[in-house]
Motif scaffolding. Structure first.
Motif, PDB file in Angstrom:
ATOM      1  N   VAL A   1       0.844  -1.198   0.000  1.00 19.11           N
ATOM      2  CA  VAL A   1       0.000   0.000   0.000  1.00 19.11           C
ATOM      3  C   VAL A   1       0.876   1.245   0.000  1.00 19.11           C
ATOM      4  N   SER A   2       1.873   1.268   0.875  1.00 19.26           N
ATOM      5  CA  SER A   2       2.770   2.427   0.958  1.00 19.26           C
ATOM      6  C   SER A   2       3.486   2.657  -0.371  1.00 19.26           C
ATOM      7  N   HIS A   3       3.934   1.576  -0.997  1.00 18.63           N
ATOM      8  CA  HIS A   3       4.631   1.695  -2.273  1.00 18.63           C
ATOM      9  C   HIS A   3       3.705   2.258  -3.339  1.00 18.63           C
ATOM     10  N   ALA A   4       2.456   1.781  -3.389  1.00 22.20           N
ATOM     11  CA  ALA A   4       1.514   2.247  -4.406  1.00 22.20           C
ATOM     12  C   ALA A   4       1.207   3.737  -4.226  1.00 22.20           C
ATOM     13  N   VAL A   5       0.979   4.160  -2.980  1.00 18.93           N
ATOM     14  CA  VAL A   5       0.675   5.578  -2.729  1.00 18.93           C
ATOM     15  C   VAL A   5       1.896   6.441  -3.032  1.00 18.93           C
ATOM     16  N   ALA A   6       3.073   5.985  -2.609  1.00 17.34           N
ATOM     17  CA  ALA A   6       4.294   6.750  -2.849  1.00 17.34           C
ATOM     18  C   ALA A   6       4.574   6.887  -4.351  1.00 17.34           C
ATOM     19  N   SER A   7       4.323   5.826  -5.109  1.00 14.09           N
ATOM     20  CA  SER A   7       4.557   5.904  -6.554  1.00 14.09           C
ATOM     21  C   SER A   7       3.560   6.845  -7.215  1.00 14.09           C
ATOM     22  N   LEU A   8       2.330   6.885  -6.704  1.00 17.97           N
ATOM     23  CA  LEU A   8       1.349   7.837  -7.230  1.00 17.97           C
ATOM     24  C   LEU A   8       1.785   9.267  -6.930  1.00 17.97           C
ATOM     25  N   GLU A   9       2.285   9.492  -5.730  1.00 16.80           N
ATOM     26  CA  GLU A   9       2.748  10.835  -5.369  1.00 16.80           C
ATOM     27  C   GLU A   9       3.957  11.237  -6.216  1.00 16.80           C
ATOM     28  N   ARG A  10       4.817  10.281  -6.520  1.00 14.60           N
ATOM     29  CA  ARG A  10       5.961  10.597  -7.399  1.00 14.60           C
ATOM     30  C   ARG A  10       5.484  10.965  -8.800  1.00 14.60           C
ATOM     31  N   GLU A  11       4.492  10.248  -9.290  1.00 14.53           N
ATOM     32  CA  GLU A  11       3.970  10.566 -10.620  1.00 14.53           C
ATOM     33  C   GLU A  11       3.366  11.965 -10.658  1.00 14.53           C
ATOM     34  N   LEU A  12       2.719  12.365  -9.560  1.00  9.16           N
ATOM     35  CA  LEU A  12       2.057  13.679  -9.504  1.00  9.16           C
ATOM     36  C   LEU A  12       2.968  14.762  -8.945  1.00  9.16           C
ATOM     37  N   ALA A  13       4.152  14.369  -8.512  1.00  9.89           N
ATOM     38  CA  ALA A  13       5.168  15.306  -8.017  1.00  9.89           C
ATOM     39  C   ALA A  13       4.674  16.135  -6.841  1.00  9.89           C
ATOM     40  N   ALA A  14       3.825  15.540  -5.996  1.00 10.75           N
ATOM     41  CA  ALA A  14       3.328  16.253  -4.815  1.00 10.75           C
ATOM     42  C   ALA A  14       2.702  15.247  -3.854  1.00 10.75           C
ATOM     43  N   PRO A  15       2.757  15.527  -2.548  1.00 13.50           N
ATOM     44  CA  PRO A  15       2.135  14.618  -1.577  1.00 13.50           C
ATOM     45  C   PRO A  15       0.614  14.690  -1.647  1.00 13.50           C
ATOM     46  N   LEU A  16      -0.038  13.547  -1.483  1.00 17.85           N
ATOM     47  CA  LEU A  16      -1.500  13.470  -1.497  1.00 17.85           C
ATOM     48  C   LEU A  16      -2.069  13.216  -0.107  1.00 17.85           C
ATOM     49  N   LEU A  17      -1.230  12.699   0.793  1.00 16.55           N
ATOM     50  CA  LEU A  17      -1.698  12.332   2.123  1.00 16.55           C
ATOM     51  C   LEU A  17      -0.794  12.912   3.197  1.00 16.55           C
ATOM     52  N   VAL A  18      -1.408  13.292   4.300  1.00 18.85           N
ATOM     53  CA  VAL A  18      -0.672  13.645   5.505  1.00 18.85           C
ATOM     54  C   VAL A  18      -0.568  12.377   6.341  1.00 18.85           C
ATOM     55  N   ARG A  19       0.653  11.897   6.560  1.00 19.65           N
ATOM     56  CA  ARG A  19       0.856  10.661   7.322  1.00 19.65           C
ATOM     57  C   ARG A  19       0.633  10.948   8.795  1.00 19.65           C
ATOM     58  N   ALA A  20      -0.599  10.800   9.234  1.00 14.93           N
ATOM     59  CA  ALA A  20      -0.974  11.041  10.628  1.00 14.93           C
ATOM     60  C   ALA A  20      -1.919   9.923  11.042  1.00 14.93           C
ATOM     61  N   ASN A  21      -2.462  10.007  12.234  1.00 12.85           N
ATOM     62  CA  ASN A  21      -3.414   9.014  12.721  1.00 12.85           C
ATOM     63  C   ASN A  21      -4.713   9.705  13.148  1.00 12.85           C
ATOM     64  N   PRO A  22      -5.743   9.711  12.301  1.00  7.50           N
ATOM     65  CA  PRO A  22      -5.826   8.994  11.032  1.00  7.50           C
ATOM     66  C   PRO A  22      -5.155   9.775   9.897  1.00  7.50           C
ATOM     67  N   ALA A  23      -4.820   9.061   8.822  1.00  6.16           N
ATOM     68  CA  ALA A  23      -4.269   9.724   7.639  1.00  6.16           C
ATOM     69  C   ALA A  23      -5.337  10.617   7.025  1.00  6.16           C
ATOM     70  N   ARG A  24      -4.904  11.736   6.446  1.00  9.48           N
ATOM     71  CA  ARG A  24      -5.862  12.642   5.815  1.00  9.48           C
ATOM     72  C   ARG A  24      -5.259  13.197   4.533  1.00  9.48           C
ATOM     73  N   THR A  25      -6.114  13.701   3.680  1.00 11.44           N
ATOM     74  CA  THR A  25      -5.658  14.206   2.394  1.00 11.44           C
ATOM     75  C   THR A  25      -5.034  15.592   2.522  1.00 11.44           C
ATOM     76  N   THR A  26      -4.061  15.854   1.653  1.00 11.71           N
ATOM     77  CA  THR A  26      -3.556  17.216   1.483  1.00 11.71           C
ATOM     78  C   THR A  26      -4.559  17.971   0.616  1.00 11.71           C
ATOM     79  N   ALA A  27      -4.286  19.249   0.364  1.00 12.60           N
ATOM     80  CA  ALA A  27      -5.180  20.032  -0.493  1.00 12.60           C
ATOM     81  C   ALA A  27      -5.264  19.407  -1.888  1.00 12.60           C
ATOM     82  N   LEU A  28      -4.101  18.972  -2.404  1.00 15.18           N
ATOM     83  CA  LEU A  28      -4.098  18.325  -3.716  1.00 15.18           C
ATOM     84  C   LEU A  28      -4.832  16.988  -3.654  1.00 15.18           C
TER      85      LEU A  28
END
Length: 332
Positions: free
Chosen positions: A34-61
């Motif tokens: 899961v981490s690899h898939a999300v990280a690869s998506l963020e690399r493709e979009l050149a920006a973070p999509l999630l705030v790694r917190a508990n619970p995880a939440r989306t960034t503005a993008l």
């Protein structure tokens, strides 16, 4: 730029479950995958999509991308649906949403039946309030839902896309301690409970309980409001007061409490349906058809009381609408 379905599926799973570990369990893969898939998506979009917190939440993008990711995943499911129809295979995973009382009182029996009758279909349950359940169904978070009192046009017994399957007519009853003076009565009128402290859980049932008070000519004035159903039941056990619950809650009631028929009578309809604006996945249709057979073998569909059956609205005489013309399901 290459964005793929597994990346979007992992991203949505983290958003919907609130964390990478829960998303891994949801998807049936490892947390590192899961981490690899999300990280690869963020690399493709050149920006973070999630705030790694508990619970995880989306960034503005991530928040901007979220609805488009849901549409893309829904489209992928449509492709799977077409392929499944072409090969006449009824299998896959169905995400089913329902309210807490329905999840606890009605869904377990259906899950047992489906596990035996449709072993190739995996059902995953999402629990939420009525507004959440309806929203999840329409935005593609879930594939099916048990809605409370959807519009009459969606309440037929046909398993085709659009109308939905009426699982039960769920009447309301008084919940009292077994040592309550009225516990041995065959029926209780709400007026008889005026001297008791009244407890309420402010969820989708509150509007109907208000209606019962209105029909009885009584002022709705609960002494205590508690969010959790288990807390509400514990308070009645402790003798703090009485309450009104739906019949589907019966399996949750401990032996030192009684659930009695209540006057004035009112009820709600519990309807299994897929999305109104998109084709149903064939696995949802298979579950609906299976539920029809299960209900037919169990007294024509209602596991609840005879008085609730008497309160059921008549089945529509005209054919149910198609998926494209069915009105939007809602829950009160």
């Amino acid at each position: 730029m290459t964005v793929n379905i597994p990346q979007l599926r992992a991203f949505l799973a983290v958003v919907d479950t609130g964390g990478f570990s829960a998303a891994a369990a949801e998807l049936g893969i490892s947390q590192s995958a899961v981490s690899h898939a999300v990280a690869s998506l963020e690399r493709e979009l050149a920006a973070p999509l999630l705030v790694r917190a508990n619970p995880a939440r989306t960034t503005a993008l991530g928040e901007r991308i979220l609805p488009h990711a849901r549409v893309a995943l829904s489209a992928a499911r449509s492709v799977e649906r077409i392929a499944a129809e072409a090969t006449d295979t009824m299998k896959g995973t169905v995400r089913l949403a329902a309210t807490p009382t329905v999840c606890q009182g009605l869904i377990p029996g259906l899950l047992r039946h489906w596990r035996a009758d449709q072993p190739q279909i995996t059902v995953r349950v999402f629990e939420g309030d009525s507004a959440e359940v309806s929203g999840w169904l329409e935005d593609g978070t879930t594939d099916a839902a048990v809605l409370i009192d959807p519009p009459p046009a969606t309440a037929g017994r046909c398993p085709r896309p659009g109308p939905g399957i009426q699982l039960a007519v769920d009447g309301y009853r008084a919940l009292l301690p077994r040592d309550h003076p009225l516990a041995d009565e065959p029926l209780v009128h709400l007026r008889d409970l005026e001297d008791d402290q009244f407890l309420i859980s402010p969820n989708s049932c509150e509007a109907r309980i208000r209606t019962i008070h209105d029909l009885a000519g009584l002022r709705f004035s609960p002494t205590h409001r508690v969010r959790d159903l288990a807390t509400l039941i514990s308070m009645v056990q402790a003798g703090i007061g009485v309450t009104v619950l739906s019949e589907v809650s019966r399996s949750l009631i401990p032996p030192d409490l009684v659930l009695l028929p209540l006057e004035p009578r009112t009820s709600r309809r519990l309807v299994l349906t897929g999305p109104h604006a998109r084709p149903w996945h064939p696995a949802v249709r298979a579950l609906a058809e299976s539920a029809v057979g299960h209900l037919a073998r169990n007294a024509c569909g209602s596991p609840l009381s005879e008085e609730a059956e008497e309160a059921a609205p008549p089945s529509p005489s005209s054919p149910p609408p198609s998926a494209s013309s069915a009105p939007s399901p809602s829950a009160s």
